[in-house]
Design an enzyme around this catalytic site. Structure first.
Site, PDB file in Angstrom:
ATOM      1  CB  SER A 124      -0.860  -0.039   1.266  1.00 42.45           C
ATOM      2  OG  SER A 124      -1.408   1.220   1.520  1.00 42.45           O
ATOM      3  CE1 TYR A 149      -3.698  -2.459   5.594  1.00 41.85           C
ATOM      4  CE2 TYR A 149      -3.359  -0.080   5.508  1.00 41.85           C
ATOM      5  CZ  TYR A 149      -3.556  -1.284   4.868  1.00 41.85           C
ATOM      6  OH  TYR A 149      -3.602  -1.311   3.500  1.00 41.85           O
ATOM      7  CE  LYS A 153      -1.408  -4.357   3.198  1.00 39.79           C
ATOM      8  NZ  LYS A 153      -1.698  -5.650   2.605  1.00 39.79           N
ATOM      9  CG  LEU A 200     -14.311  10.017  -0.004  1.00 38.92           C
ATOM     10  CD1 LEU A 200     -15.130  10.838   0.981  1.00 38.92           C
ATOM     11  CD2 LEU A 200     -13.319  10.917  -0.741  1.00 38.92           C
ATOM     12  N   GLY A 294      -4.253  11.610  11.727  1.00 40.18           N
ATOM     13  CA  GLY A 294      -3.442  10.709  10.896  1.00 40.18           C
ATOM     14  C   GLY A 294      -3.557  10.986   9.406  1.00 40.18           C
TER      15      GLY A 294
HETATM   16  C1  UD1 Z   1      -6.952   4.956   4.008  1.00 39.66           C
HETATM   17  C2  UD1 Z   1      -5.890   4.508   4.972  1.00 39.66           C
HETATM   18  C3  UD1 Z   1      -4.770   3.830   4.220  1.00 39.66           C
HETATM   19  C4  UD1 Z   1      -5.328   2.650   3.438  1.00 39.66           C
HETATM   20  C5  UD1 Z   1      -6.437   3.141   2.512  1.00 39.66           C
HETATM   21  C6  UD1 Z   1      -7.133   1.962   1.842  1.00 39.66           C
HETATM   22  C7  UD1 Z   1      -6.079   6.166   6.826  1.00 39.66           C
HETATM   23  C8  UD1 Z   1      -5.398   7.247   7.584  1.00 39.66           C
HETATM   24  N1  UD1 Z   1      -5.421   5.660   5.758  1.00 39.66           N
HETATM   25  O1  UD1 Z   1      -6.362   5.897   3.125  1.00 39.66           O
HETATM   26  O2  UD1 Z   1      -3.800   3.378   5.137  1.00 39.66           O
HETATM   27  O3  UD1 Z   1      -4.315   2.041   2.688  1.00 39.66           O
HETATM   28  O4  UD1 Z   1      -7.432   3.849   3.272  1.00 39.66           O
HETATM   29  O5  UD1 Z   1      -8.024   2.414   0.886  1.00 39.66           O
HETATM   30  O6  UD1 Z   1      -7.179   5.758   7.156  1.00 39.66           O
HETATM   31  N2  UD1 Z   1     -12.581  11.381   3.936  1.00 39.66           N
HETATM   32  C9  UD1 Z   1     -13.593  12.227   4.326  1.00 39.66           C
HETATM   33  N3  UD1 Z   1     -14.702  11.680   4.899  1.00 39.66           N
HETATM   34  C10 UD1 Z   1     -14.860  10.332   5.095  1.00 39.66           C
HETATM   35  C11 UD1 Z   1     -13.801   9.468   4.697  1.00 39.66           C
HETATM   36  C12 UD1 Z   1     -12.682  10.033   4.134  1.00 39.66           C
HETATM   37  O7  UD1 Z   1     -13.523  13.451   4.158  1.00 39.66           O
HETATM   38  O8  UD1 Z   1     -15.888   9.901   5.635  1.00 39.66           O
HETATM   39  C13 UD1 Z   1     -11.384  11.958   3.271  1.00 39.66           C
HETATM   40  C14 UD1 Z   1     -10.086  11.715   4.002  1.00 39.66           C
HETATM   41  O9  UD1 Z   1      -9.822  12.746   4.921  1.00 39.66           O
HETATM   42  C15 UD1 Z   1      -9.086  11.681   2.833  1.00 39.66           C
HETATM   43  C16 UD1 Z   1      -9.894  11.099   1.677  1.00 39.66           C
HETATM   44  O10 UD1 Z   1     -11.262  11.305   2.030  1.00 39.66           O
HETATM   45  O11 UD1 Z   1      -8.688  12.983   2.480  1.00 39.66           O
HETATM   46  C17 UD1 Z   1      -9.654   9.612   1.439  1.00 39.66           C
HETATM   47  O12 UD1 Z   1      -9.860   8.894   2.655  1.00 39.66           O
HETATM   48  P1  UD1 Z   1      -9.916   7.290   2.710  1.00 39.66           P
HETATM   49  O13 UD1 Z   1     -10.837   6.790   1.662  1.00 39.66           O
HETATM   50  O14 UD1 Z   1     -10.202   6.898   4.121  1.00 39.66           O
HETATM   51  O15 UD1 Z   1      -8.465   6.858   2.279  1.00 39.66           O
HETATM   52  P2  UD1 Z   1      -7.026   7.277   2.887  1.00 39.66           P
HETATM   53  O16 UD1 Z   1      -7.162   7.974   4.170  1.00 39.66           O
HETATM   54  O17 UD1 Z   1      -6.270   7.948   1.802  1.00 39.66           O
END
Ligand code: UD1
Length: 335
Positions: A124, A149, A153, A200, A294
């Site tokens: 990842s 996690y 990796k 997200l 984080g």
């Molecule tokens: C997350 C993990 C990463 C993992 C990946 C798998 C964290 C800190 N990192 O990455 O280790 O490999 O998922 O896909 O969790 N966001 C919102 N609202 C939400 C969810 C997310 O605004 O409800 C934003 C987050 O702040 C970020 C973006 O959407 O800017 C993507 O988030 P997410 O899909 O959780 O992925 P990562 O954080 O990049």
């Protein structure tokens, strides 16, 4: 050629199984159904019209692995099985280290015993931690991970490197995924997280279907064009195809190789919401709340090494990702 796919009923694993079967590989799947469901088997068969062997076992289980390697002459392994929830890993580090490391150790042990020397490993972009330079190349510093996690990796990558040093036949292709989303065009396989999603895209689709009231956007004060977090979203089908290219590389090489699998393009949270609404003609209500601990501002790949050395690049764009993610969830709801 026969390929063992660990975690082959999961989100990424199931898409890789489809691509393998479509390319006429024989496939054996091991999956303990921890984060997947048994009906994925029928759906893969519906998509491909092909059969494959299935073992409902844990990859940590040495006896189960022994049985599989004795019953099949496995030529190569794609190792997807593992726990992947960041928050849960902070709460249950022992569970994560035990499962994610032991599975790889036991798998490699049995591979070597049975003279199977080709491994494709799911890593990842999380191994890069908070990147100092963008886009991220494979030579960027790894190891400053921020949760158990991510550390599993990185530790797995180190373990695999040591195994290739000690066994000159052993070949590993480490694939560092950016943010996989989307689903198969058929809508039969996709991402189905248990409970309330952390990531997200699964959250957006649940808001769009009305199952969740509104999307919480974690901060709009980042140093990005619109203040929301920027990521490199990649369609899961493109990602799966990357595994087949990696398999060809593994078969013709020796040693360990590292590749970023991303598109090279960063999109913000608001870009995703806008695009999702336009493509699917549906509203995604949202509100801005505080940053998630984080999280980093921006993360996107330089995928040029995979293009040069594997002849792979992502073909599907954001619209396909938005359309296919929604199509999958609508099909699920219809049953
Ligand atoms: C997350 C993990 C990463 C993992 C990946 C798998 C964290 C800190 N990192 O990455 O280790 O490999 O998922 O896909 O969790 N966001 C919102 N609202 C939400 C969810 C997310 O605004 O409800 C934003 C987050 O702040 C970020 C973006 O959407 O800017 C993507 O988030 P997410 O899909 O959780 O992925 P990562 O954080 O990049």
């Amino acid at each position: 050629m026969k390929i063992l796919v660990t975690g082959g009923l999961g989100f990424i694993g199931s898409h890789a199984v489809v691509e393998l079967l479509d390319d006429d590989y024989e496939v054996v799947v091991i999956d303990n159904l921890y984060n997947s469901s048994i009906d994925v088997i029928d759906n893969i068969k519906k998509i491909t019209g092909k059969e494959f062997s299935f073992y409902q076992n844990d990859v940590c289980d040495l006896d189960a692995l022994e049985k599989i390697f004795s019953e099949h002459k496995i030529d190569a392994v794609m190792h997807f099985a593992g726990y992947k929830a960041v928050g849960e890993s902070v709460e249950k580090p022992i569970l994560y280290y035990e499962n994610n490391l032991l599975s790889t150790l036991h798998l490699c042990k049995k591979m070597i015993e049975h003279c199977c020397f080709k491994l494709i490993f799911s890593s990842s972009a999380t191994v890069y931690g908070n990147p100092k330079v963008l886009p991220i190349t494979e030579d960027c510093k790894v190891g400053s991970t921020t949760n158990p996690y991510g550390t599993t990796k990185w530790m797995n990558e180190k373990i695999l490197k040591d195994i290739t040093v000690a066994n000159s036949n052993f070949t590993v292709i480490v694939l560092r995924y950016f943010n996989p989303i989307g689903a198969h065009k058929s809508g039969l396989i996709g991402e189905k997280p248990n409970g309330i999603p952390n990531n997200l895209m699964p959250y957006i689709v649940r808001v769009a279907t009305g199952e969740l009231e509104m999307l919480n956007i974690f901060g709009n004060d980042y140093d990005t064009p619109d203040g929301t977090g920027v990521r490199d979203y990649i369609h899961v089908v493109d990602l799966a195809k990357g595994h087949l290219k990696a398999l060809e590389k593994a078969i013709s090489s020796r040693g360990i190789y590292y590749y970023n699998l991303g598109t090279g393009i960063g999109y913000s949270v608001l870009d995703l919401v806008d695009n999702f609404e336009k493509v699917n003609h549906v509203k995604v209500p949202y509100r801005i709340i505080g940053r998630r601990e984080g999280d980093i501002a921006s993360c996107y790949a330089d995928p040029s090494r995979a293009y040069k050395e594997l002849d792979w690049k992502a073909e599907l764009g954001l619209e396909d990702m938005m359309k296919d993610s929604y199509n999958f969830i609508l099909k699920q709801k219809k049953g």
